[in-house]
Motif scaffolding. Structure first.
Motif, PDB file in Angstrom:
ATOM      1  N   GLN A   1       0.849  -1.183   0.000  1.00  0.00           N
ATOM      2  CA  GLN A   1       0.000   0.000   0.000  1.00  0.00           C
ATOM      3  C   GLN A   1       0.892   1.243   0.000  1.00  0.00           C
ATOM      4  N   PRO A   2       0.449   2.305  -0.659  1.00  0.00           N
ATOM      5  CA  PRO A   2       1.338   3.477  -0.802  1.00  0.00           C
ATOM      6  C   PRO A   2       1.655   4.179   0.509  1.00  0.00           C
ATOM      7  N   TRP A   3       0.839   3.941   1.554  1.00  0.00           N
ATOM      8  CA  TRP A   3       1.139   4.574   2.843  1.00  0.00           C
ATOM      9  C   TRP A   3       2.100   3.758   3.704  1.00  0.00           C
ATOM     10  N   GLU A   4       2.508   2.590   3.226  1.00  0.00           N
ATOM     11  CA  GLU A   4       3.450   1.759   3.987  1.00  0.00           C
ATOM     12  C   GLU A   4       4.881   2.233   3.757  1.00  0.00           C
ATOM     13  N   GLN A   5       5.094   3.518   3.991  1.00  0.00           N
ATOM     14  CA  GLN A   5       6.396   4.128   3.733  1.00  0.00           C
ATOM     15  C   GLN A   5       7.483   3.546   4.638  1.00  0.00           C
ATOM     16  N   GLU A   6       7.154   3.349   5.907  1.00  0.00           N
ATOM     17  CA  GLU A   6       8.159   2.831   6.833  1.00  0.00           C
ATOM     18  C   GLU A   6       8.539   1.394   6.481  1.00  0.00           C
ATOM     19  N   VAL A   7       7.569   0.606   6.065  1.00  0.00           N
ATOM     20  CA  VAL A   7       7.863  -0.771   5.646  1.00  0.00           C
ATOM     21  C   VAL A   7       8.768  -0.762   4.425  1.00  0.00           C
ATOM     22  N   ALA A   8       8.433   0.093   3.455  1.00  0.00           N
ATOM     23  CA  ALA A   8       9.263   0.177   2.247  1.00  0.00           C
ATOM     24  C   ALA A   8      10.700   0.570   2.596  1.00  0.00           C
ATOM     25  N   ALA A   9      10.844   1.523   3.515  1.00  0.00           N
ATOM     26  CA  ALA A   9      12.185   1.955   3.906  1.00  0.00           C
ATOM     27  C   ALA A   9      12.949   0.833   4.597  1.00  0.00           C
ATOM     28  N   ARG A  10      12.270   0.060   5.430  1.00  0.00           N
ATOM     29  CA  ARG A  10      12.922  -1.056   6.122  1.00  0.00           C
ATOM     30  C   ARG A  10      13.375  -2.111   5.112  1.00  0.00           C
ATOM     31  N   LEU A  11      12.525  -2.423   4.152  1.00  0.00           N
ATOM     32  CA  LEU A  11      12.892  -3.414   3.139  1.00  0.00           C
ATOM     33  C   LEU A  11      14.097  -2.951   2.319  1.00  0.00           C
ATOM     34  N   LYS A  12      14.083  -1.706   1.888  1.00  0.00           N
ATOM     35  CA  LYS A  12      15.176  -1.205   1.064  1.00  0.00           C
ATOM     36  C   LYS A  12      16.473  -1.093   1.845  1.00  0.00           C
ATOM     37  N   ASP A  13      16.367  -0.766   3.133  1.00  0.00           N
ATOM     38  CA  ASP A  13      17.566  -0.673   3.960  1.00  0.00           C
ATOM     39  C   ASP A  13      18.227  -2.035   4.118  1.00  0.00           C
ATOM     40  N   ALA A  14      17.398  -3.070   4.347  1.00  0.00           N
ATOM     41  CA  ALA A  14      17.938  -4.410   4.556  1.00  0.00           C
ATOM     42  C   ALA A  14      18.260  -5.119   3.249  1.00  0.00           C
ATOM     43  N   ARG A  15      17.500  -4.801   2.203  1.00  0.00           N
ATOM     44  CA  ARG A  15      17.654  -5.487   0.916  1.00  0.00           C
ATOM     45  C   ARG A  15      17.633  -4.476  -0.221  1.00  0.00           C
ATOM     46  N   PRO A  16      18.732  -3.791  -0.457  1.00  0.00           N
ATOM     47  CA  PRO A  16      18.747  -2.803  -1.545  1.00  0.00           C
ATOM     48  C   PRO A  16      18.426  -3.410  -2.906  1.00  0.00           C
ATOM     49  N   ASP A  17      18.631  -4.724  -3.044  1.00  0.00           N
ATOM     50  CA  ASP A  17      18.364  -5.388  -4.314  1.00  0.00           C
ATOM     51  C   ASP A  17      16.886  -5.685  -4.523  1.00  0.00           C
ATOM     52  N   MET A  18      16.062  -5.554  -3.482  1.00  0.00           N
ATOM     53  CA  MET A  18      14.632  -5.830  -3.603  1.00  0.00           C
ATOM     54  C   MET A  18      13.938  -4.655  -4.285  1.00  0.00           C
ATOM     55  N   THR A  19      13.087  -4.941  -5.246  1.00  0.00           N
ATOM     56  CA  THR A  19      12.273  -3.908  -5.877  1.00  0.00           C
ATOM     57  C   THR A  19      10.987  -3.757  -5.072  1.00  0.00           C
ATOM     58  N   VAL A  20      10.750  -2.556  -4.569  1.00  0.00           N
ATOM     59  CA  VAL A  20       9.590  -2.291  -3.713  1.00  0.00           C
ATOM     60  C   VAL A  20       8.701  -1.259  -4.400  1.00  0.00           C
ATOM     61  N   LEU A  21       7.464  -1.661  -4.683  1.00  0.00           N
ATOM     62  CA  LEU A  21       6.530  -0.841  -5.450  1.00  0.00           C
ATOM     63  C   LEU A  21       5.328  -0.442  -4.606  1.00  0.00           C
ATOM     64  N   ALA A  22       4.809   0.748  -4.851  1.00  0.00           N
ATOM     65  CA  ALA A  22       3.585   1.218  -4.212  1.00  0.00           C
ATOM     66  C   ALA A  22       2.404   0.957  -5.127  1.00  0.00           C
ATOM     67  N   TYR A  23       1.301   0.527  -4.532  1.00  0.00           N
ATOM     68  CA  TYR A  23       0.071   0.283  -5.295  1.00  0.00           C
ATOM     69  C   TYR A  23      -0.584   1.609  -5.680  1.00  0.00           C
ATOM     70  N   GLN A  24      -0.955   1.730  -6.966  1.00  0.00           N
ATOM     71  CA  GLN A  24      -1.739   2.862  -7.449  1.00  0.00           C
ATOM     72  C   GLN A  24      -2.670   2.370  -8.561  1.00  0.00           C
ATOM     73  N   CYS A  25      -3.940   2.749  -8.484  1.00  0.00           N
ATOM     74  CA  CYS A  25      -4.907   2.319  -9.496  1.00  0.00           C
ATOM     75  C   CYS A  25      -4.959   3.324 -10.645  1.00  0.00           C
ATOM     76  N   LEU A  26      -4.938   2.810 -11.868  1.00  0.00           N
ATOM     77  CA  LEU A  26      -5.026   3.641 -13.063  1.00  0.00           C
ATOM     78  C   LEU A  26      -6.458   4.074 -13.374  1.00  0.00           C
ATOM     79  N   SER A  27      -7.429   3.204 -13.061  1.00  0.00           N
ATOM     80  CA  SER A  27      -8.749   3.319 -13.663  1.00  0.00           C
ATOM     81  C   SER A  27      -9.873   3.719 -12.725  1.00  0.00           C
ATOM     82  N   SER A  28      -9.638   3.742 -11.408  1.00  0.00           N
ATOM     83  CA  SER A  28     -10.731   4.031 -10.482  1.00  0.00           C
ATOM     84  C   SER A  28     -10.287   4.991  -9.403  1.00  0.00           C
ATOM     85  N   THR A  29     -11.273   5.567  -8.723  1.00  0.00           N
ATOM     86  CA  THR A  29     -11.059   6.255  -7.458  1.00  0.00           C
ATOM     87  C   THR A  29     -11.950   5.591  -6.430  1.00  0.00           C
TER      88      THR A  29
END
Length: 361
Positions: free
Chosen positions: A33-61
């Motif tokens: 989820q795009p608000w999981e900023q702290e989780v994303a930072a923890r993953l990237k800090d421990a695993r710089p090789d991991m690709t971490v993506l935020a969810y965003q919908c193209l077609s709906s609100t």
């Protein structure tokens, strides 16, 4: 660290600390989820090789999200302030709510203003963010949500596809300029030659319906084979096989075997198996962490069965649909299954079964 081939598609319930530690040990890519900023930072800090993506919908609100960070590139309040023309409408002028997904409203993805705002908002989300980019969901091909065209202006699903065919590269170029990735959930790309390559050109692609629509609803062999080129990019490929949500479901190893046979272990790809919208757990089988080494041959065919030998292992998969269409595969010497048991001579796989073996230890 051992190279993992697992994908963590994780955009439902809040993430737990134990799950984060497990992901660090076992996954190649993550969608959060795009608000999981702290989780994303923890993953990237421990695993710089991991690709971490935020969810965003193209077609709906979505009308139920409080903000200030949203799962849609354009939130409801912003769309309403900008004008009713940012929403899609039926021929009677009413907005279109998605069937099965209450509170999701179809947007007028063909509107230039909407497209530009989507790009600007997602760019703002990623600015100074630990996320490597976004997984852009609902790059749809067909009518999955009861849109029931024709809609306003006589638009058909072909018109909606064409609009997304303009939005995706527009967003992709915008994010590329920021050094970020766009990885769309590219629905049914096999039905349109070149669709996968065009839409994955800005960081990769996500195939959410790989090999099966449901735990007991598999693609036929020809359709399954048409998906295998996705494993070779462009960019990062994330593939998800439908299961019943348990790690023991046969589709988990069925898909993983196909991943090895047709991807060769060399592709920039990541794999998972989940139930329908089952994106709250940590799906895993030990074979996800295995390294079979370099491929020693191209995929070898036996009817609708396929196999491949590797320097340190072997994978085989039976794409057949008929119940009695089992396939016997000869197995190289010195290989063991997930329980460490030697597999000698040959192995017989029923339809929609797969196996991954490695050198005995």
């Amino acid at each position: 660290m051992t190279r993992s081939h697992g994908a963590w598609v994780r955009y439902q319930d809040p993430v737990t600390p134990d799950q984060v530690e497990f992901a660090i040990d076992h996954y190649r890519a993550a969608i959060l989820q795009p608000w999981e900023q702290e989780v994303a930072a923890r993953l990237k800090d421990a695993r710089p090789d991991m690709t971490v993506l935020a969810y965003q919908c193209l077609s709906s609100t979505r009308d139920y999200e409080p903000g200030p960070i949203y799962t849609s590139g354009v939130c409801l309040e912003e769309a309403e302030e900008s004008g009713e023309h940012w929403f899609a409408h039926r021929l009677d002028g009413s907005r279109i709510q998605w069937n099965g997904y209450g509170g999701h409203w179809q947007m007028a993805t063909w509107e230039e203003e909407y497209q530009q705002r989507w790009c600007d908002n997602v760019g703002d989300l990623l600015e100074d963010s630990p996320f490597d980019g976004v997984m852009a969901d609902n790059d749809v091909f067909d009518d999955y949500y009861g849109i029931d065209p024709p809609i306003e202006g006589g638009r058909t699903m072909a018109d909606l596809r064409e609009a997304l065919g303009r939005l995706v590269p527009r967003a992709g170029r915008h994010l590329q300029e920021m050094g970020k990735l766009l990885v769309p959930n590219i629905a049914e790309s096999r039905r349109e030659p070149g669709r996968w390559e065009r839409h994955a050109a800005y960081g990769g692609g996500f195939e959410e319906v790989w090999l099966a629509w449901g735990p007991d609803d598999h693609l036929d062999p020809q359709t399954a084979l048409a998906q295998m080129a996705q494993l070779h990019g462009p960019g990062l490929t994330i593939v998800r096989v439908a299961s019943d949500g348990t790690d023991d479901h046969p589709n988990f190893r069925y898909g993983l075997a196909a991943y090895w046979v047709f991807g060769g272990g060399e592709a920039d790809a990541a794999y998972t198996a989940t139930s329908h919208d089952g994106y709250s757990g940590t799906p895993f089988v030990p074979e996800l962490d295995w390294d079979l080494g370099r491929p020693l041959e191209e995929p070898r065919q036996r009817g609708n069965g396929w196999s491949r030998r590797f320097a340190d292992g072997f994978a085989a998969v039976n794409l057949n649909g008929g119940r009695r269409r089992s396939v016997r595969f000869p197995v190289p010497d010195g290989l063991a299954d997930r329980d460490g048991r030697l597999v000698e001579g040959s192995v017989v796989l029923a339809p929609h079964e797969g196996i991954v073996l490695r050198k005995a230890r």
